[in-house]
Write a protein that holds these residues in place. Structure first.
Motif: not given
Length: 244
Positions: A187, A213-214, A233
């Motif tokens: 993150d 990323n997510r 994240s």
């Protein structure tokens, strides 16, 4: 003209799971074929084999050593799997005797649920481990932390930053001389957390978390190849200059 390739003649893996049994026999040669000089070995094995005592860690090291080819210079750097029961004296003794190089923190909730593989027997009472952290600070023993909130009510994409603010920050403030590695951050908020603090705090990041990323878990439907714990994240690309 830009550089298109980077050649790394030898490497040292700072976070490696080689597991046990047939999986160990499969995974370890992959690392050896990459001409690694060594690796920090994670000890979150199935209970009761996690490296939570000196004896268990020595036994696991022997399993790994038995599979190294003759003349190999690969150095397995073992870690102590921190539990609520381990004493500061055993942590220090294992470090001084060269059994382990660092202590690995996994956390579990009061229901015995962990945030990742093999973490359900990890620490439930973090404050209760402060005497261990005090001894580690004194003897310069690094703490490798899987900081991920394990409570069910915490949003899946906030588990890392919640743990950083709630769990890691008080440790840093209480033991400013303790060397801490924030393991495999996923993150950008975690990267900023590391970069903005002047403690002896560092971080590791896996290469694929610099690329996804997510949203990657949902491109074209469910994509389980991009699922891991902690889950990806906010994007790590463009992160601040942290101690990685």
């Amino acid at each position: 003209m830009g550089i298109n390739t980077i050649t790394i003649p030898r490497c040292f893996d700072r976070h490696l799971h080689v597991r046990q049994g047939d999986m160990l026999k499969t995974v370890l040669p992959c690392t050896l074929n990459q001409r690694a000089t060594g690796a920090v070995i994670m000890g979150n094995l199935p209970h009761p084999y996690e490296t939570s005592t000196i004896e268990k860690t020595i036994a696991y090291r022997k399993e790994i050593d038995a599979l190294l080819p003759p003349g190999s210079d690969f150095m397995p750097c073992m870690t102590c799997y921190l539990t609520d029961d381990i004493t500061p004296e055993e942590v220090v003794r294992g470090f001084k005797e060269g059994v382990w190089r660092a202590v690995k923190l996994y956390m579990a909730n009061q229901k015995g649920q962990g945030g990742t593989t093999g973490s359900q027997h990890g620490v439930r009472d973090l404050i209760g481990c402060y005497p261990v952290f005090e001894a580690m600070e004194k003897h310069r023993i690094p703490l490798l932390g899987h900081f991920e909130a394990v409570e069910e009510e915490v949003d899946e994409f906030d588990r890392e930053i919640v743990s950083a603010e709630r769990d890691l920050k008080p440790i840093l403030e209480t033991f400013p001389g303790l060397s801490v590695v924030f393991e495999h951050i996923t993150d950008s908020r975690a990267a900023d957390f590391v970069a903005e603090r002047s403690y002896n705090l560092h971080a590791t990041v896996t290469a694929h978390h610099l690329m996804i990323n997510r949203n990657a878990m949902f491109w074209g439907g469910m994509t389980p190849d991009h699922y891991c714990k902690p889950v990806p994240s906010a994007n790590l690309t463009g992160l601040k200059s942290a101690n990685m």
